[in-house]
Design a protein around this motif. Structure first.
Motif, mmCIF file in Angstrom:
data_model
loop_
_atom_site.group_PDB
_atom_site.id
_atom_site.type_symbol
_atom_site.label_atom_id
_atom_site.label_comp_id
_atom_site.label_asym_id
_atom_site.label_seq_id
_atom_site.Cartn_x
_atom_site.Cartn_y
_atom_site.Cartn_z
ATOM 1 N N GLN A 1 22.390 -3.848 -45.296
ATOM 2 C CA GLN A 1 21.016 -4.417 -44.636
ATOM 3 C C GLN A 1 21.197 -4.188 -43.392
ATOM 4 O O GLN A 1 19.854 -4.232 -42.873
ATOM 5 C CB GLN A 1 21.143 -5.909 -45.223
ATOM 6 C CG GLN A 1 21.143 -6.326 -46.683
ATOM 7 C CD GLN A 1 21.479 -7.843 -46.808
ATOM 8 O OE1 GLN A 1 21.611 -8.649 -45.980
ATOM 9 N NE2 GLN A 1 21.397 -7.965 -48.114
ATOM 10 N N LEU A 2 22.186 -4.137 -42.609
ATOM 11 C CA LEU A 2 21.867 -3.768 -41.170
ATOM 12 C C LEU A 2 21.474 -2.463 -40.855
ATOM 13 O O LEU A 2 20.399 -2.285 -40.020
ATOM 14 C CB LEU A 2 23.536 -4.075 -40.533
ATOM 15 C CG LEU A 2 23.531 -3.823 -38.937
ATOM 16 C CD1 LEU A 2 22.780 -4.749 -38.186
ATOM 17 C CD2 LEU A 2 24.916 -3.705 -38.565
ATOM 18 N N VAL A 3 22.093 -1.546 -41.835
ATOM 19 C CA VAL A 3 21.273 -0.070 -41.429
ATOM 20 C C VAL A 3 20.025 -0.089 -41.759
ATOM 21 O O VAL A 3 19.197 0.554 -40.992
ATOM 22 C CB VAL A 3 22.107 0.770 -42.082
ATOM 23 C CG1 VAL A 3 21.647 2.169 -42.254
ATOM 24 C CG2 VAL A 3 23.680 0.807 -41.694
ATOM 25 N N VAL A 4 19.794 -0.570 -42.878
ATOM 26 C CA VAL A 4 18.128 -0.561 -43.325
ATOM 27 C C VAL A 4 17.236 -1.460 -42.109
ATOM 28 O O VAL A 4 16.296 -1.095 -42.086
ATOM 29 C CB VAL A 4 18.131 -1.168 -44.827
ATOM 30 C CG1 VAL A 4 16.392 -1.314 -45.219
ATOM 31 C CG2 VAL A 4 18.656 -0.300 -45.708
ATOM 32 N N GLY A 5 17.980 -2.496 -41.715
ATOM 33 C CA GLY A 5 17.155 -3.217 -40.762
ATOM 34 C C GLY A 5 16.738 -2.405 -39.695
ATOM 35 O O GLY A 5 15.760 -2.344 -39.083
ATOM 36 N N ILE A 6 17.701 -1.540 -39.200
ATOM 37 C CA ILE A 6 17.630 -0.861 -37.798
ATOM 38 C C ILE A 6 16.722 0.179 -37.908
ATOM 39 O O ILE A 6 15.732 0.269 -37.318
ATOM 40 C CB ILE A 6 18.924 -0.574 -37.369
ATOM 41 C CG1 ILE A 6 20.036 -1.817 -36.817
ATOM 42 C CG2 ILE A 6 18.867 0.463 -36.140
ATOM 43 C CD1 ILE A 6 21.213 -1.350 -36.498
ATOM 44 N N LEU A 7 16.972 1.001 -38.977
ATOM 45 C CA LEU A 7 16.019 2.116 -39.382
ATOM 46 C C LEU A 7 14.778 1.505 -39.769
ATOM 47 O O LEU A 7 13.696 2.497 -39.295
ATOM 48 C CB LEU A 7 16.938 3.126 -40.535
ATOM 49 C CG LEU A 7 18.043 3.570 -40.146
ATOM 50 C CD1 LEU A 7 18.610 4.276 -41.301
ATOM 51 C CD2 LEU A 7 17.891 4.705 -39.207
ATOM 52 N N SER A 8 14.704 0.850 -40.498
ATOM 53 C CA SER A 8 13.252 0.354 -40.885
ATOM 54 C C SER A 8 12.343 -0.184 -39.699
ATOM 55 O O SER A 8 11.211 0.227 -39.547
ATOM 56 C CB SER A 8 13.194 -0.823 -41.905
ATOM 57 O OG SER A 8 12.024 -1.178 -42.238
ATOM 58 N N PHE A 9 13.016 -0.901 -38.916
ATOM 59 C CA PHE A 9 12.457 -1.551 -37.573
ATOM 60 C C PHE A 9 11.900 -0.259 -36.710
ATOM 61 O O PHE A 9 10.805 0.097 -36.345
ATOM 62 C CB PHE A 9 13.185 -2.383 -36.650
ATOM 63 C CG PHE A 9 12.510 -2.985 -35.585
ATOM 64 C CD1 PHE A 9 11.673 -4.108 -35.745
ATOM 65 C CD2 PHE A 9 12.564 -2.619 -34.422
ATOM 66 C CE1 PHE A 9 11.047 -4.770 -34.734
ATOM 67 C CE2 PHE A 9 12.147 -3.171 -33.047
ATOM 68 C CZ PHE A 9 11.451 -4.273 -33.449
ATOM 69 N N LEU A 10 12.786 0.486 -36.477
ATOM 70 C CA LEU A 10 12.405 1.767 -35.539
ATOM 71 C C LEU A 10 11.693 2.770 -36.238
ATOM 72 O O LEU A 10 10.852 3.310 -35.632
ATOM 73 C CB LEU A 10 13.803 2.462 -35.323
ATOM 74 C CG LEU A 10 14.994 1.796 -34.449
ATOM 75 C CD1 LEU A 10 16.114 2.698 -34.628
ATOM 76 C CD2 LEU A 10 14.330 1.748 -32.946
ATOM 77 N N THR A 11 11.804 2.932 -37.524
ATOM 78 C CA THR A 11 10.672 3.783 -38.361
ATOM 79 C C THR A 11 9.393 3.152 -37.999
ATOM 80 O O THR A 11 8.232 3.809 -38.015
ATOM 81 C CB THR A 11 11.095 4.036 -39.803
ATOM 82 O OG1 THR A 11 12.420 4.709 -39.779
ATOM 83 C CG2 THR A 11 10.362 4.967 -40.312
ATOM 84 N N GLY A 12 9.196 1.692 -38.192
ATOM 85 C CA GLY A 12 7.832 1.225 -38.250
ATOM 86 C C GLY A 12 7.057 1.289 -36.912
ATOM 87 O O GLY A 12 6.326 1.618 -36.710
#
Length: 171
Positions: A79-90
């Motif tokens: 969840q942490l990795v998906v959160g960081i990557l999702s925010f930056l990709t967004g």
């Protein structure tokens, strides 16, 4: 850039599944109940002890696909990795839409879905690890507590529509 296009689709889909399955109030409890149930079919000797040979040869039973998905998606590191990557990709999708589209509004829906999903996942991780309480406005607190499933559905819909219609304005 096509890399951010595919990353956006993948991360919105994974974040949506995390919100729908792993962060539901009953989802984690159901997975814990399934993993804590004792095995009633253990082979016992006449003395009442489990036979070591039968334990090795007994087939492994799984609690089901849903509980495996809940335990995988419920992993806090994922969840942490998906959160960081999702925010930056967004954020990057706001600045660089798919091939020669209009900046900012060209990929608005998947970018906003990624930013919102990343922010909620990061906020959840922070509040779990922190001792201090973070004061949130009422609107954000309501979305944060009771709107996770709806955010997950929004992320999945944004990912699917973005995959099917890559060059449509706002998608």
């Amino acid at each position: 850039m096509l890399q951010f296009y595919f990353l956006s689709i993948l991360l919105n889909l994974v974040a949506g599944l995390v919100f729908i399955y792993a962060m539901a109030d009953d989802g984690l409890e159901a997975a814990e109940e399934l993993s804590d149930t004792p095995d009633a079919d253990a082979d016992l000797n006449p003395d009442g002890e489990a036979d070591a040979l039968s334990e090795k040869t007994k087939p492994v039973r799984t609690a089901g696909i849903k509980s495996a998905a809940v335990s995988f998606l419920g992993d806090k590191t994922l969840q942490l990795v998906v959160g960081i990557l999702s925010f930056l990709t967004g954020l990057m999708k706001l600045l660089s839409p798919i091939q020669y589209d209009i900046a900012i509004i060209g990929d608005l829906v998947p970018a906003l879905a990624g930013i919102a999903a990343g922010a909620v996942l990061l906020l959840d991780w922070y509040q779990e690890r922190s001792d201090s309480e973070l004061p949130l406005p009422e609107v954000i607190l309501t979305m944060y507590t009771s709107g996770r499933k709806y955010l997950g559905i929004f992320c999945v819909i944004a990912a699917v529509l973005h995959f099917i219609f890559p060059r449509v304005l706002f998608l």
